[in-house]
Design a protein around this motif. Structure first.
Motif, mmCIF file in Angstrom:
data_model
loop_
_atom_site.group_PDB
_atom_site.id
_atom_site.type_symbol
_atom_site.label_atom_id
_atom_site.label_comp_id
_atom_site.label_asym_id
_atom_site.label_seq_id
_atom_site.Cartn_x
_atom_site.Cartn_y
_atom_site.Cartn_z
ATOM 1 N N GLU A 1 32.879 43.876 46.333
ATOM 2 C CA GLU A 1 34.202 44.377 45.934
ATOM 3 C C GLU A 1 35.013 44.766 47.165
ATOM 4 O O GLU A 1 36.227 44.503 47.239
ATOM 5 N N THR B 1 41.434 52.788 52.128
ATOM 6 C CA THR B 1 41.923 51.808 51.165
ATOM 7 C C THR B 1 43.405 51.995 50.874
ATOM 8 O O THR B 1 43.868 53.099 50.605
ATOM 9 N N LYS C 1 36.183 41.562 48.915
ATOM 10 C CA LYS C 1 37.249 40.879 48.182
ATOM 11 C C LYS C 1 38.570 41.650 48.276
ATOM 12 O O LYS C 1 39.650 41.045 48.315
ATOM 13 N N TRP C 2 38.496 42.972 48.328
ATOM 14 C CA TRP C 2 39.714 43.759 48.505
ATOM 15 C C TRP C 2 40.398 43.371 49.820
ATOM 16 O O TRP C 2 41.625 43.245 49.885
ATOM 17 N N TYR D 1 43.358 47.496 54.049
ATOM 18 C CA TYR D 1 42.807 48.756 54.557
ATOM 19 C C TYR D 1 43.641 49.292 55.715
ATOM 20 O O TYR D 1 44.124 48.517 56.546
ATOM 21 N N GLY E 1 47.897 46.406 49.494
ATOM 22 C CA GLY E 1 46.451 46.342 49.506
ATOM 23 C C GLY E 1 45.897 46.397 50.911
ATOM 24 O O GLY E 1 46.554 46.869 51.839
ATOM 25 N N ASP F 1 41.457 39.360 49.639
ATOM 26 C CA ASP F 1 42.645 39.201 48.785
ATOM 27 C C ASP F 1 43.900 39.556 49.562
ATOM 28 O O ASP F 1 44.943 38.898 49.435
ATOM 29 N N TYR F 2 43.801 40.613 50.356
ATOM 30 C CA TYR F 2 44.956 41.032 51.146
ATOM 31 C C TYR F 2 45.264 40.027 52.247
ATOM 32 O O TYR F 2 46.431 39.668 52.460
ATOM 33 N N TRP G 1 34.786 52.718 47.474
ATOM 34 C CA TRP G 1 36.070 52.088 47.762
ATOM 35 C C TRP G 1 36.653 52.542 49.090
ATOM 36 O O TRP G 1 37.860 52.598 49.267
#
Length: 213
Positions: A88, A11, A91-92, A46, A44, A95-96, A6
């Motif tokens: 993943e 993150t 998508k993180w 980075y 969310g 999504d943001y 992650w």
């Protein structure tokens, strides 16, 4: 972007409980909370580096690059057991990015381009003057908005478009990314909006400047 569990150093937001990294916790949960047109804020994504700023331009580029790597080398990711993990991570980020503009609309007139600020060689305390853990952030985190962003907008469009290929097995999400791509690309290319998003912005221009349309 460093691909660790992650990406723990970078993150932001409410971290998944099943991805536990004991030396990281939730952070930036109030980002964009004062924005009236973003339902749940800008939580969310980075962070850029240890300064805990979320620069959306390099973040979008990172998602673009990661998505292309999955398309080109999916078999390699599967061999080393990182295929689901890298999806993943992508998508993180996507999504943001979907939160940074009205991704459900067909036409928009702005995008949010950055969360938090810092001055170069400043004398006042900010995220560049004093780096700290994201969980310990205490400085204000204003959100930057751009009404003209051909550079940022097209990079965001690229990130969402390529990710839509990565997630073709998730029809609803892939379609959502495609629709959002069309919206932000239209904004980036629209007449009268050819001034780079960083132009004249002291909190962006020094860090991630674009030189021309």
């Amino acid at each position: 972007m460093n691909i660790l569990p992650w990406s723990p150093s970078l993150t932001a937001g409410q971290l998944p409980k099943d991805k536990g990294t004991k030396w990281r916790g939730n952070s930036g949960l109030s980002d964009g909370s004062d924005l009236t047109d973003v339902k749940s804020g800008l939580i969310g994504g980075y962070y850029d580096t240890g300064d805990n700023i979320k620069f959306h331009f390099p973040m979008a580029f990172s998602m673009t690059l990661l998505s292309w790597s999955v398309i080109e080398y999916s078999a390699k990711y599967k061999v080393v057991g990182e295929y689901d993990h890298v999806r993943e991570l992508i998508k993180w980020g996507t999504d943001y990015l979907l939160l940074t503009f009205n991704s459900s609309a067909s036409t928009i007139d702005k995008v949010y381009s950055q969360v938090s600020i810092a001055k170069i060689n400043g004398t006042e305390s900010d995220y560049h003057y004093c780096w700290n853990w994201p969980e310990d952030m205490a400085y204000p985190r204003p959100v930057q908005m751009a009404s003209s962003a051909p550079d940022l907008g097209v990079e965001m469009a690229a990130a969402l478009a390529v990710a839509s290929i990565v997630f073709r097995d998730n029809t609803a999400y892939s379609k959502k990314l495609v629709n959002a791509t069309a919206t932000v690309y239209k904004f980036a290319r629209s007449s009268g909006r050819h001034t780079p998003y960083s132009c004249g912005n002291q909190f962006i221009e020094y860090y991630y400047n674009s030189t021309s349309y």
